[in-house]
Design an enzyme around this catalytic site. Structure first.
Site, PDB file in Angstrom:
ATOM      1  N   LYS A  47       6.813   4.605   0.017  1.00 35.03           N
ATOM      2  CA  LYS A  47       6.852   5.078  -1.372  1.00 35.03           C
ATOM      3  C   LYS A  47       7.457   6.474  -1.470  1.00 35.03           C
ATOM      4  CE  LYS A  47       2.568   3.591  -2.312  1.00 35.03           C
ATOM      5  NZ  LYS A  47       1.295   3.486  -2.993  1.00 35.03           N
TER       6      LYS A  47
ATOM      7  N   ARG B 138       2.271  -4.616   8.957  1.00 38.00           N
ATOM      8  CA  ARG B 138       2.932  -4.416   7.679  1.00 38.00           C
ATOM      9  C   ARG B 138       4.262  -5.152   7.675  1.00 38.00           C
ATOM     10  NH1 ARG B 138       2.448   0.877   5.869  1.00 38.00           N
ATOM     11  NH2 ARG B 138       4.311   0.785   4.603  1.00 38.00           N
TER      12      ARG B 138
ATOM     13  N   GLU C 113      -2.577   2.726  -4.067  1.00 40.04           N
ATOM     14  CA  GLU C 113      -2.668   4.096  -4.554  1.00 40.04           C
ATOM     15  C   GLU C 113      -1.624   4.238  -5.668  1.00 40.04           C
ATOM     16  OE1 GLU C 113      -1.946   7.245  -1.703  1.00 40.04           O
ATOM     17  OE2 GLU C 113      -2.191   8.764  -3.278  1.00 40.04           O
TER      18      GLU C 113
HETATM   19  P1  ATP Z   1       3.240   4.083   1.527  1.00 43.09           P
HETATM   20  O1  ATP Z   1       2.955   4.282   2.985  1.00 43.09           O
HETATM   21  O2  ATP Z   1       4.619   3.674   1.196  1.00 43.09           O
HETATM   22  O3  ATP Z   1       2.735   5.195   0.643  1.00 43.09           O
HETATM   23  P2  ATP Z   1       0.799   2.718   1.281  1.00 43.09           P
HETATM   24  O4  ATP Z   1       0.475   1.753   2.338  1.00 43.09           O
HETATM   25  O5  ATP Z   1       0.134   4.026   1.346  1.00 43.09           O
HETATM   26  O6  ATP Z   1       2.354   2.827   1.145  1.00 43.09           O
HETATM   27  P3  ATP Z   1      -0.852   1.750  -0.786  1.00 43.09           P
HETATM   28  O7  ATP Z   1      -0.624   1.791  -2.234  1.00 43.09           O
HETATM   29  O8  ATP Z   1      -1.938   2.550  -0.227  1.00 43.09           O
HETATM   30  O9  ATP Z   1       0.532   2.105  -0.135  1.00 43.09           O
HETATM   31  O10 ATP Z   1      -0.983   0.243  -0.302  1.00 43.09           O
HETATM   32  C1  ATP Z   1      -1.832  -0.693  -0.890  1.00 43.09           C
HETATM   33  C2  ATP Z   1      -2.070  -1.820   0.072  1.00 43.09           C
HETATM   34  O11 ATP Z   1      -0.835  -2.428   0.426  1.00 43.09           O
HETATM   35  C3  ATP Z   1      -2.704  -1.332   1.364  1.00 43.09           C
HETATM   36  O12 ATP Z   1      -3.715  -2.237   1.729  1.00 43.09           O
HETATM   37  C4  ATP Z   1      -1.587  -1.359   2.353  1.00 43.09           C
HETATM   38  O13 ATP Z   1      -2.081  -1.615   3.639  1.00 43.09           O
HETATM   39  C5  ATP Z   1      -0.705  -2.491   1.823  1.00 43.09           C
HETATM   40  N1  ATP Z   1       0.685  -2.285   2.200  1.00 43.09           N
HETATM   41  C6  ATP Z   1       1.449  -1.193   1.972  1.00 43.09           C
HETATM   42  N2  ATP Z   1       2.662  -1.331   2.519  1.00 43.09           N
HETATM   43  C7  ATP Z   1       2.695  -2.548   3.102  1.00 43.09           C
HETATM   44  C8  ATP Z   1       3.674  -3.276   3.845  1.00 43.09           C
HETATM   45  N3  ATP Z   1       4.874  -2.782   4.088  1.00 43.09           N
HETATM   46  N4  ATP Z   1       3.340  -4.502   4.299  1.00 43.09           N
HETATM   47  C9  ATP Z   1       2.134  -5.019   4.054  1.00 43.09           C
HETATM   48  N5  ATP Z   1       1.172  -4.394   3.367  1.00 43.09           N
HETATM   49  C10 ATP Z   1       1.433  -3.169   2.892  1.00 43.09           C
HETATM   50 MG    MG Z   2      -2.035   4.162   1.294  1.00 38.81          MG
END
Ligand code: ATP
Ligand code: MG
Length: 555
Positions: free
Chosen positions: A269, A259, A32
């Site tokens: 984020k 994760r 995102e």
């Molecule tokens: P946040 O919760 O910080 O906003 P997010 O998971 O919503 O992060 P996205 O941009 O939606 O962030 O994530 C893109 C991809 O990266 C998704 O498939 C998510 O599952 C993966 N991802 C995000 N954070 C992690 C992590 N800490 N470890 C492994 N994969 C991750």
């Molecule tokens: Mg997300």
């Protein structure tokens, strides 16, 4: 040796054994664009892109851009830059917003087949009917609206006649499902905000859950890998697919992995944005940030980050990886790549009273770990600097550095002996007078050059040095698990003194360093030339010390 396969590879192999056509494997990485990528994302990126390589499958970069309130073009640009820097290439660059038309028409189909309805309650009212994990929710009074009325209001929502919060479109699933996410989730809401890509075309935006699985389907993603928190969403993902799937096409399969959680830092984020917006750090690429751009600026290489996430592994259960593993991977990587140089940070003057040459160019080996790295010339003279704490007037017993009457070797140069100190009016030693042993030159092969002395010190010739600014970083948080604190307490654990600006004297060759170039400063650690470093103002960030400081100093 072939590495052992992770559980996702086992799932894919099983699918292939069951007859899934290998040519139809397809993956995606779906960020995102509401912030910069962080170390957690590296795990998801490496997992997906390496699978694509392993199975010769296509992989898309798909931006999940469904919320114009938080998403920005600058994040899209930064995400692309970071993935490229990790040396990965995606097949197609796609956007969930490319599918807004079809998602909207499918939503209308849901209304027509009585699987969606417009709810005209506000979000508090809707939340109050959700129930709890152990009690069922209750139906909205608008749940039985007619198809025509639903279509009419949804059209008006779409044409901008309503303000945000007046109406939402909800899937009509089951208000008593044990899975709370199945209790008539919202699939469209009104947001009157320009979108980075679709600009002002839309005022209704699809929710993440509705968008994600359908986008996977549109792109014919075979394996949609996401993190464990989405496990309860899988039922909804499948329900949404059931509404649109054509049996002759690939039906995406959502599978979840743990994760990456890293000790001493955060991978949210929202919290990273908080640090940026409140100036606790100097932007998303501040070298203290666990973002890819921050780690890059700190001196981590793509190889080190990939090695790290591979060592951390792909797990089914949540776990926390120690920061010392990340630093270990950096050291292992930099040890092979970096030339060694000498920088004196906190100097004391050394005068060699029996040295008469104006300048002598000594040959110093660049990297003992890498024979191909060659050697360089370093100027030596009568007037030198060493680190202040490498000299003691009244040393304790096991002090193996320089003290009166004792000898040390100057790295790659000569053995010197301290004879006399010169003090200022505060009785502090400001200069040490020494003599050198002219026959002890390193590498000369003479018997004296083989002479063993207890300590070896780094040094710099006073008149042949350059000034450098060194930025050293402490931990950004005063707690080993900063992720455990919610937003209200979070600011209390931020270490506001996590950067130190220091000056030093370095070898002249540093003037030729390029931003991003890594070095080992002998006995000090690994450093990288900062993005803002210029010939006239040399700036280096400390990447890591030579030894683990997390195990030694646990919080
Ligand atoms: P946040 O919760 O910080 O906003 P997010 O998971 O919503 O992060 P996205 O941009 O939606 O962030 O994530 C893109 C991809 O990266 C998704 O498939 C998510 O599952 C993966 N991802 C995000 N954070 C992690 C992590 N800490 N470890 C492994 N994969 C991750
Ligand atoms: Mg997300």
């Amino acid at each position: 040796m072939k590495k052992s396969k992770n559980f996702i590879e086992h799932i894919i192999d099983q699918d292939l054994r069951n007859g899934f056509d290998k040519k139809k494997l397809r993956f995606r990485f779906p960020p995102e664009p509401n912030g910069y990528l962080h170390i957690g994302h590296v795990k998801a990126i490496v997992l997906n892109f390496e699978l694509a390589k392993e199975y010769s499958a296509k992989i898309n970069l798909r931006f999940d851009d469904t919320n114009p309130e938080k998403e920005e073009q600058k994040y899209i640009d930064a995400i692309k830059k970071d993935i490229k820097w990790l040396n990965y290439k995606w097949d197609e660059e796609l956007y969930a917003s490319d599918y807004f038309d079809i998602l909207h028409s499918w939503a209308k189909d849901l209304i027509t087949s009585q699987k969606a309805y417009v709810d005209s309650q506000n979000s508090d009212e809707i939340a109050s009917q959700k129930g709890t994990p152990t009690e069922p929710g209750s139906n909205s009074p608008y749940r039985e609206r007619s198809v025509d009325e639903n279509l009419l209001i949804f059209d008006k929502m779409t044409s901008g006649e309503y303000d945000s919060g007046q109406h939402v479109l909800r899937a009509k699933i089951d208000m008593s499902s044990p899975n709370m996410l199945m209790r008539d989730p919202v699939i469209y809401r009104v947001i009157k905000k320009s979108h980075p890509r679709t600009k002002d075309k839309w005022v209704v935006y699809p929710m993440y859950d509705w968008t994600h699985g359908e986008s996977d389907y549109i792109e014919q993603i075979s394996h949609s890998l996401c993190t464990l928190e989405f496990k309860p969403h899988r039922e909804l993902y499948d329900w949404f697919l059931d509404q649109v799937v054509d049996q002759n096409k690939i039906r995406p399969k959502q599978r979840e992995f743990a994760r990456l959680n890293l000790s001493h830092t955060i991978t949210s984020k929202r919290k990273l944005l908080y640090l940026v917006e409140n100036n606790f750090v100097d932007g998303w690429d501040d070298p203290r940030m666990p973002t890819i751009s921050g780690l890059r600026r700190r001196g981590y290489s793509p190889d080190a980050l990939k090695k790290f996430v591979q060592k951390a592994g792909v797990a089914k259960r949540e776990n926390i990886i120690e920061m010392s593993l990340l630093e270990f991977c950096a050291r292992e990587d930099l040890n092979k790549k970096c030339n060694r140089l000498m920088v004196v940070q906190n100097p004391i003057k050394i005068t060699l009273t029996n040295y008469s040459l104006e300048e002598e160019k000594l040959d110093l080996i660049n990297n003992p770990e890498n024979v191909n790295a060659g050697s360089r010339k370093v100027s030596f003279s009568k007037h030198l600097y060493i680190e202040k704490d490498d000299f003691m007037e009244n040393p304790p017993k096991k002090f193996f550095r320089l003290s009166l009457g004792n000898e040390v070797r100057l790295k790659g140069a000569y053995i010197i002996k301290a004879n006399n100190v010169i003090k200022n009016d505060k009785d502090e030693v400001v200069e040490v007078e020494c003599t050198y042993d002219p026959k002890s030159k390193s590498g000369s092969g003479s018997p004296e050059s083989q002479r063993k002395v207890k300590g070896t010190l780094h040094w710099i010739s006073q008149n042949h040095s350059v000034n450098v600014e060194i930025r050293e970083y402490e931990r950004l948080f005063n707690d080993a698990s900063p992720g455990d604190y919610d937003m209200s307490e979070f600011k209390n654990i931020i270490n506001t003194e996590s950067v130190k600006y220091l000056n030093g004297y370095g070898e002249k060759i540093l003037q030729k360093s390029l931003p991003g170039e890594p070095f080992q400063f002998q006995r000090k650690g690994y450093y990288v030339s900062d993005l803002s470093s210029t010939k006239d103002k040399l700036i280096f960030n400390k990447t890591v010390g030579l030894r683990d400081n997390y195990k030694k100093k646990p919080v």
